[in-house]
Design a protein around this motif. Sequence first.
Motif, PDB file in Angstrom:
ATOM      1  N   SER A  54      14.418 -50.533  52.151  1.00 15.38           N
ATOM      2  CA  SER A  54      12.983 -50.268  52.297  1.00 15.38           C
ATOM      3  C   SER A  54      12.566 -49.114  51.381  1.00 15.38           C
ATOM      4  N   ALA A  55      11.266 -48.981  51.189  1.00 16.29           N
ATOM      5  CA  ALA A  55      10.756 -47.798  50.487  1.00 16.29           C
ATOM      6  C   ALA A  55      10.860 -46.577  51.386  1.00 16.29           C
ATOM      7  N   LEU A  59      12.262 -43.093  50.076  1.00 16.81           N
ATOM      8  CA  LEU A  59      11.556 -41.810  50.165  1.00 16.81           C
ATOM      9  C   LEU A  59      12.418 -40.771  50.887  1.00 16.81           C
ATOM     10  N   PHE A  81       0.574 -44.251  54.054  1.00 13.66           N
ATOM     11  CA  PHE A  81       1.304 -44.864  55.167  1.00 13.66           C
ATOM     12  C   PHE A  81       2.246 -43.820  55.774  1.00 13.66           C
ATOM     13  N   SER A  83       5.318 -43.555  56.214  1.00 16.54           N
ATOM     14  CA  SER A  83       6.637 -43.291  55.597  1.00 16.54           C
ATOM     15  C   SER A  83       6.645 -42.097  54.647  1.00 16.54           C
ATOM     16  N   THR A  84       5.556 -41.906  53.904  1.00 16.08           N
ATOM     17  CA  THR A  84       5.539 -40.820  52.921  1.00 16.08           C
ATOM     18  C   THR A  84       5.790 -39.484  53.625  1.00 16.08           C
ATOM     19  N   ASP A 152       5.411 -42.139  45.155  1.00 17.01           N
ATOM     20  CA  ASP A 152       5.425 -43.260  46.095  1.00 17.01           C
ATOM     21  C   ASP A 152       4.656 -44.406  45.435  1.00 17.01           C
ATOM     22  N   ALA A 154       4.717 -47.619  46.398  1.00 20.92           N
ATOM     23  CA  ALA A 154       4.771 -48.781  47.292  1.00 20.92           C
ATOM     24  C   ALA A 154       3.654 -49.782  46.993  1.00 20.92           C
ATOM     25  N   HIS A 155       2.555 -49.313  46.382  1.00 19.84           N
ATOM     26  CA  HIS A 155       1.411 -50.205  46.156  1.00 19.84           C
ATOM     27  C   HIS A 155       1.317 -50.714  44.727  1.00 19.84           C
ATOM     28  N   GLU A 178       8.497 -54.798  50.743  1.00 25.01           N
ATOM     29  CA  GLU A 178       8.175 -55.280  52.084  1.00 25.01           C
ATOM     30  C   GLU A 178       7.260 -56.497  51.899  1.00 25.01           C
ATOM     31  N   LYS A 181       3.768 -56.583  50.014  1.00 19.93           N
ATOM     32  CA  LYS A 181       3.620 -55.845  48.762  1.00 19.93           C
ATOM     33  C   LYS A 181       3.443 -56.771  47.543  1.00 19.93           C
ATOM     34  N   GLY A 188      12.610 -54.428  51.614  1.00 22.64           N
ATOM     35  CA  GLY A 188      13.456 -53.884  50.544  1.00 22.64           C
ATOM     36  C   GLY A 188      12.755 -52.761  49.826  1.00 22.64           C
ATOM     37  N   TYR A 324      -5.876 -46.099  55.296  1.00 25.10           N
ATOM     38  CA  TYR A 324      -5.162 -45.963  56.553  1.00 25.10           C
ATOM     39  C   TYR A 324      -5.906 -44.943  57.381  1.00 25.10           C
TER      40      TYR A 324
END
Length: 376
Positions: A54-55, A59, A81, A83-84, A152, A154-155, A178, A181, A188, A324
């Motif tokens: 995963s990201a 991170l 999100f 996670s950061t 990050d 992720a996007h 994920e 994405k 992943g 978010y």
Amino acid sequence: MNVRLFKPSVGKEELQNIEKAFERSWIGLGPTVNEFEKEWANLVGAKMAVGLNSATAALHLALAIFNFPEGKKVLVPSLTFSSTASAVLYNRLIPVFVDSDPVTLGMDMEDMKRKYDEDVVAVMPVHYAGHPVPMDELMTWAKEKDLRVIEDCAHTSGALYKGKSLGTWGDVGCYSFEEKKIMTTGDGGMMVTNQPELFKDVKAMRWVGIDKDNWKTAQDYVDANRDALHWFYELNVLGYKYNMNDLAASIGMAQLKKLPKMNARRSGIIRTYLDGIKDIKGIQPLLPYEPEKYVYQMFGIRAEKRDELMIYLKSKGIATGCHYTPLSVQPLFKPYGGNCPFIEKEVNTFITLPLHADLTDEEVDYVIGKIKEFYN
Ligand SMILES: Cc1ncc(COP(=O)(O)O)c(C=O)c1O
């Protein structure tokens, strides 16, 4: 109509690759992960890439490799999100939330500079929705202050900012595969760097502390390992079970081939949205989108009567979201935040609209039509 907000675009190419992994009967950490890492490093122009589950894991490890003393501070955007900022807490560090730039919604550089103090050791810019943070400006400042930079991404996947891939401006770049994405492996992530010495322990850290390639050991079993110690390994670092596996990497290898086409489709859809909504009073695009230049995972608008519009679209079978709730107002993070006044208020106008590579022209027109209908 039932228009999905996000959807992975997967099909027979992914299945064929999974079948190959089945035939080899090696579906854990193995050769396809190695291959996918090489391809990813090539795509973004990094010296080293490591595949993870995963990201979020990426991170976590991206901060862990620096071994910062407990209680030091890390600048993170409030608009991101969980996670950061969770990665900061996993490392027993303190997140310092930064407000958003009113136009790009990336970290507001002035607020970031204001919130800096001598305890800050790192900064984690997020390319929100895929729109780039001005990395040239951020890197100049971070170097001055001797801060580590973890991007990050992720996007976004593979987009260039001023000729250089996002994720390779900072010390470490983290990507997400994920299922919602830009491209997916189910779940992943990948972390990259152009300073391989930073990653000297990362392969052990993602594989329960073992710095050994099981696939290679199996291949070398007869040829190279003539002594009895083929099974031996040493634990030198604290590791996690964060590795990517060959099933995920098999999906990733097929997705990589499709990535340019999927990204072009996303860009086309965003262009259609921008043209379609430009004369509607009451809404504006969320960002200064440049779909021909950057890669966006999300398309959103800022809307008057946001909640009513959301309910209306829901009644017409259109899925929407809001990305978010700023972390500085989340109960978990409140003790660290509550001081990002712009985004904490502005986010109440945000709606994320459907965007994925399989969205049809008919569906996009339907969404635009229903937004028009609502404001008329
Ligand atoms: C900005 C951001 N960072 C990190 C992540 C975590 O990604 P993953 O689900 O791969 O752990 C996400 C996932 O949604 C995200 O949006």
